[in-house]
Each structure stands twice: as structure tokens, then as C-alpha cells.
Design a protein around this motif. Structure first.
Motif, PDB file in Angstrom:
ATOM      1  N   VAL A  61      -8.782   5.250   7.270  1.00  0.00           N
ATOM      2  CA  VAL A  61      -8.181   4.315   6.314  1.00  0.00           C
ATOM      3  C   VAL A  61      -7.625   5.087   5.120  1.00  0.00           C
ATOM      4  CG1 VAL A  61      -9.721   2.432   6.994  1.00  0.00           C
ATOM      5  CG2 VAL A  61     -10.341   3.905   5.056  1.00  0.00           C
ATOM      6  N   CYS A  62      -6.781   4.397   4.364  1.00  0.00           N
ATOM      7  CA  CYS A  62      -6.137   5.022   3.217  1.00  0.00           C
ATOM      8  C   CYS A  62      -5.914   3.970   2.134  1.00  0.00           C
ATOM      9  CB  CYS A  62      -4.792   5.633   3.649  1.00  0.00           C
ATOM     10  SG  CYS A  62      -3.881   6.483   2.339  1.00  0.00           S
ATOM     11  N   TYR A  63      -6.020   4.411   0.878  1.00  0.00           N
ATOM     12  CA  TYR A  63      -5.676   3.562  -0.268  1.00  0.00           C
ATOM     13  C   TYR A  63      -4.426   4.137  -0.932  1.00  0.00           C
ATOM     14  CZ  TYR A  63     -10.288   1.364   0.012  1.00  0.00           C
ATOM     15  OH  TYR A  63     -11.400   0.673   0.424  1.00  0.00           O
ATOM     16  N   VAL A  64      -3.486   3.262  -1.249  1.00  0.00           N
ATOM     17  CA  VAL A  64      -2.266   3.671  -1.949  1.00  0.00           C
ATOM     18  C   VAL A  64      -2.108   2.800  -3.187  1.00  0.00           C
ATOM     19  CG1 VAL A  64       0.244   3.881  -1.855  1.00  0.00           C
ATOM     20  CG2 VAL A  64      -1.134   4.440   0.164  1.00  0.00           C
ATOM     21  N   LYS A  65      -1.975   3.441  -4.344  1.00  0.00           N
ATOM     22  CA  LYS A  65      -1.876   2.727  -5.622  1.00  0.00           C
ATOM     23  C   LYS A  65      -0.490   2.936  -6.222  1.00  0.00           C
ATOM     24  CE  LYS A  65      -3.284   0.841  -9.593  1.00  0.00           C
ATOM     25  NZ  LYS A  65      -1.962   0.830 -10.252  1.00  0.00           N
ATOM     26  N   TYR A  66       0.192   1.811  -6.501  1.00  0.00           N
ATOM     27  CA  TYR A  66       1.499   1.838  -7.151  1.00  0.00           C
ATOM     28  C   TYR A  66       1.351   1.465  -8.629  1.00  0.00           C
ATOM     29  CZ  TYR A  66       3.906   2.041  -2.609  1.00  0.00           C
ATOM     30  OH  TYR A  66       4.367   2.424  -1.376  1.00  0.00           O
TER      31      TYR A  66
ATOM     32  N   GLY B 250      -5.702   5.137  11.190  1.00  0.00           N
ATOM     33  CA  GLY B 250      -6.187   6.032  12.231  1.00  0.00           C
ATOM     34  C   GLY B 250      -6.639   7.369  11.670  1.00  0.00           C
ATOM     35  N   ARG B 251      -7.456   8.056  12.434  1.00  0.00           N
ATOM     36  CA  ARG B 251      -8.069   9.294  11.953  1.00  0.00           C
ATOM     37  C   ARG B 251      -7.186  10.526  12.101  1.00  0.00           C
ATOM     38  NH1 ARG B 251     -14.221   8.489  14.441  1.00  0.00           N
ATOM     39  NH2 ARG B 251     -14.692   6.574  13.248  1.00  0.00           N
TER      40      ARG B 251
ATOM     41  N   GLY C  69       7.747   6.610  16.238  1.00  0.00           N
ATOM     42  CA  GLY C  69       7.201   5.822  17.328  1.00  0.00           C
ATOM     43  C   GLY C  69       6.007   6.421  18.015  1.00  0.00           C
ATOM     44  N   ARG C  70       5.580   7.620  17.611  1.00  0.00           N
ATOM     45  CA  ARG C  70       4.435   8.265  18.254  1.00  0.00           C
ATOM     46  C   ARG C  70       3.106   7.778  17.674  1.00  0.00           C
ATOM     47  NH1 ARG C  70       7.767  12.598  17.104  1.00  0.00           N
ATOM     48  NH2 ARG C  70       6.298  13.408  15.560  1.00  0.00           N
ATOM     49  N   GLY C  71       3.158   7.115  16.555  1.00  0.00           N
ATOM     50  CA  GLY C  71       1.935   6.594  15.954  1.00  0.00           C
ATOM     51  C   GLY C  71       1.483   7.421  14.767  1.00  0.00           C
ATOM     52  N   PRO C  72       0.601   6.863  14.000  1.00  0.00           N
ATOM     53  CA  PRO C  72      -0.172   5.644  14.255  1.00  0.00           C
ATOM     54  C   PRO C  72       0.578   4.379  13.834  1.00  0.00           C
ATOM     55  CG  PRO C  72      -0.882   6.592  12.189  1.00  0.00           C
ATOM     56  CD  PRO C  72       0.143   7.552  12.775  1.00  0.00           C
ATOM     57  N   LYS C  73       0.085   3.230  14.324  1.00  0.00           N
ATOM     58  CA  LYS C  73       0.590   1.940  13.868  1.00  0.00           C
ATOM     59  C   LYS C  73      -0.233   1.508  12.661  1.00  0.00           C
ATOM     60  CE  LYS C  73       1.610  -2.761  15.460  1.00  0.00           C
ATOM     61  NZ  LYS C  73       1.585  -3.695  16.611  1.00  0.00           N
ATOM     62  N   LEU C  74       0.447   1.116  11.597  1.00  0.00           N
ATOM     63  CA  LEU C  74      -0.234   0.807  10.342  1.00  0.00           C
ATOM     64  C   LEU C  74      -0.571  -0.674  10.222  1.00  0.00           C
ATOM     65  CD1 LEU C  74       1.941   2.870   7.803  1.00  0.00           C
ATOM     66  CD2 LEU C  74      -0.105   3.600   9.065  1.00  0.00           C
ATOM     67  N   LYS C  75      -1.712  -0.945   9.632  1.00  0.00           N
ATOM     68  CA  LYS C  75      -2.064  -2.290   9.186  1.00  0.00           C
ATOM     69  C   LYS C  75      -2.217  -2.212   7.680  1.00  0.00           C
ATOM     70  CE  LYS C  75      -5.213  -6.179   9.878  1.00  0.00           C
ATOM     71  NZ  LYS C  75      -6.384  -6.701  10.642  1.00  0.00           N
ATOM     72  N   VAL C  76      -1.344  -2.889   6.950  1.00  0.00           N
ATOM     73  CA  VAL C  76      -1.286  -2.763   5.491  1.00  0.00           C
ATOM     74  C   VAL C  76      -1.710  -4.076   4.854  1.00  0.00           C
ATOM     75  CG1 VAL C  76       0.145  -2.140   3.518  1.00  0.00           C
ATOM     76  CG2 VAL C  76       0.631  -1.144   5.760  1.00  0.00           C
TER      77      VAL C  76
ATOM     78  N   ASP D  36       0.275  13.903   3.920  1.00  0.00           N
ATOM     79  CA  ASP D  36       1.719  14.075   3.720  1.00  0.00           C
ATOM     80  C   ASP D  36       2.519  13.007   4.471  1.00  0.00           C
ATOM     81  OD1 ASP D  36       1.329  16.214   2.066  1.00  0.00           O
ATOM     82  OD2 ASP D  36       1.709  17.736   3.604  1.00  0.00           O
ATOM     83  N   THR D  37       2.031  12.616   5.644  1.00  0.00           N
ATOM     84  CA  THR D  37       2.696  11.569   6.415  1.00  0.00           C
ATOM     85  C   THR D  37       2.635  10.239   5.683  1.00  0.00           C
ATOM     86  OG1 THR D  37       2.115  12.694   8.487  1.00  0.00           O
ATOM     87  CG2 THR D  37       2.757  10.364   8.630  1.00  0.00           C
ATOM     88  N   MET D  38       1.485   9.957   5.085  1.00  0.00           N
ATOM     89  CA  MET D  38       1.325   8.716   4.333  1.00  0.00           C
ATOM     90  C   MET D  38       2.202   8.728   3.079  1.00  0.00           C
ATOM     91  SD  MET D  38      -0.630   6.905   6.192  1.00  0.00           S
ATOM     92  CE  MET D  38      -1.110   5.570   5.110  1.00  0.00           C
TER      93      MET D  38
END
Length: 261
Positions: free
Chosen positions: A48-53, A19-20, A74-81, A25-27
Motif C-alpha cells: 500500500v501507499c499514501y500520497v499527500k497533495y 501491490g508489493r 499495462g504490465r501492472g500493478p492495477k491501482l485501487k485509489v 519512483d513508479t508511484m
């Protein structure tokens, strides 16, 4: 954080629909607990976001825990990973694919979840219980098939979570040892539904016609070499029966030819 251009190791980068309205920092707070995060790239205008481990097992663990999670209490956003697709270098051409009718069997328990089944090459003299006990040190073990050790020197092991399988893979591959034994370990190929060799031959995929049509050269064989393979040998090689042993396609075809002779 700057984003790495490559996925190293493979499967260590995630793509998240977030979500936009979400902040970086939340991510970070959401994904840091699951491993060493090397990079985060948030594209706010696309949501969208990219996370690299640094490890594929960490990325898998994050995906298992955060796909469908709702942030901010619970306030959002809901993630699709999801796993991010590996970037293709500029100017690179994709290798031609062998046109063999096959499909993964999504309902086969061995394919659920993806990347949860491992293949090991072990000494034929290895003690089955010791191999089992070493692999059982990792959580979520479903089975450890050791009945082929004495005859073929191979083991199949399945975990209920990809993160556990990948952690075992990373640890054992880094040492090259499992207990006192020198071993090789890799992800097992997903089980597939394949046409029978006689059906493939009838479709013209093997023999002189199939070879001249260009079906076999992607395996690393020239046309003359392809024509020398019997239909059964070519079918065995193309069907990947030897691929799980770490052989490349050309070696697989040669081995298949030898066994069919």
C-alpha cells in the motif's frame, strides 16, 4: 518522503492499494501529474501507499484518473485509489454521535459522486446570471440553482466530478468573493433519508424522555434546554435542516426553536 501527520486540507491524502512489487519512483511518476505532491509513503511489505497533495482537488483528480489504472504500460500493478481516513490523534476520544435514524441516499444523483455539490451564501441582491456564469467557469457543471437568491440568499451548485467542485470551492473560499459579491462557500451535506419528526417523537428521541435519555445533549444543549424545545423544533435541529448554512448544532437548535415558536 516523510509523511505528514495530519490531513490538511481535509481530503488531500490518498490511500492506494498498489501491490508489493511497485517502486516509489513508479508511484511518483503516476501521481505527480495531478498536482503538488507533498509526501509519498510506500509500505512495500503491505503493498500500500499514501500520497499527500497540497489541495483536496488535486487528490480528487488523481483518484478520478488513477483508480483502476494499470501501471507500467499495462504490465501492472492495477491501482485501487481511495481517500485516506484522517488520522486520530493519540489519546483523542471520538465525539458522541446523535442517534438519529438516517442514511445517505446512494442513488440520489445529487450524492454522485461524493463531494460534488456545493452550497453558497450570497447577497440577496446578487444577479443570478452572474453567479451562474462565474461558477460555469469551472468544468463539468451539472446545474446551478439560483432561484433562492432573492428569498434566502443561497445557491446550490453541482458538478459531475468532485475535482471540479473542490477546485471551485478552493478558489472561491480563498478569495471570499465570487465576481463582485462577497460570499461563503462550503460542501453541501449529502442528501439523506430521514425519519419524519412524528416518527422520531414516537421513538422517544424528543421531549423530556428523549432529553433525559441523552439523545439531545450531543447537540450542545443541556437537558433543561433540550426539554424546552418543542418536538418539531428539536426534530428540525437534529435533522440538520439548518446545518448547511454553517450554523453549529447549538445555534441550529436555537434557530429551530425560534421558528417553531
Amino acid at each position: 518522503m516523510a509523511m505528514l501527520a495530519t490531513d490538511d486540507p481535509l481530503g488531500s491524502r490518498l490511500f492506494i492499494v498498489c501491490g508489493r512489487s511497485v517502486e516509489e519512483d513508479t508511484m511518483k511518476a503516476a501521481f505527480l501529474p495531478y498536482g503538488n505532491v507533498q509526501n509519498i509513503k510506500l509500505i512495500k511489505d503491505k503493498g500500500v501507499c499514501y500520497v499527500k497533495y497540497d489541495k483536496a482537488s488535486s487528490a480528487a483528480l488523481a483518484m478520478e484518473n488513477l483508480n483502476g489504472a494499470v501501471l507500467n504500460n499495462g504490465r501492472g500493478p492495477k491501482l485501487k485509489v481511495l481517500l485516506a481516513e484522517a488520522p486520530t490523534p493519540r489519546g483523542a476520544q471520538q465525539a458522541p454521535k446523535l442517534m438519529i435514524p438516517e442514511e445517505q441516499s446512494p442513488t440520489d444523483p445529487d450524492n454522485i459522486p461524493p463531494r460534488s455539490r456545493l452550497f453558497l451564501v450570497v447577497p440577496k441582491t446578487a444577479e443570478a446570471k452572474l453567479i451562474h456564469d462565474e461558477l460555469a467557469r469551472y468544468p463539468d457543471l451539472e446545474y446551478c440553482k439560483t432561484d433562492l437568491i432573492s428569498s434566502k440568499g443561497v445557491v446550490f451548485v453541482k458538478y459531475s466530478k468532485a475535482s471540479s467542485a473542490l477546485r471551485a470551492l478552493e478558489d472561491v473560499a480563498a478569495k471570499g468573493m465570487l465576481g463582485p459579491y462577497k460570499v461563503k462557500i462550503m460542501l453541501a451535506e449529502p442528501k439523506t433519508k430521514r425519519q419524519r419528526p412524528d416518527q422520531l417523537a414516537a421513538m422517544g428521541l424528543f421531549g423530556p424522555v428523549g432529553a433525559l435519555a441523552g439523545h439531545l445533549p450531543p447537540l450542545g444543549l443541556d437537558t433543561a434546554g433540550a426539554m424546552r424545545l418543542s418536538p418539531a423544533a428539536a426534530a428540525a435541529a437534529a435533522a440538520g435542516q439548518f446545518g448547511a448554512y454553517g450554523l453549529n448544532a447549538a445555534n441550529s437548535a436555537v434557530l429551530a426553536a425560534q421558528q417553531a415558536a
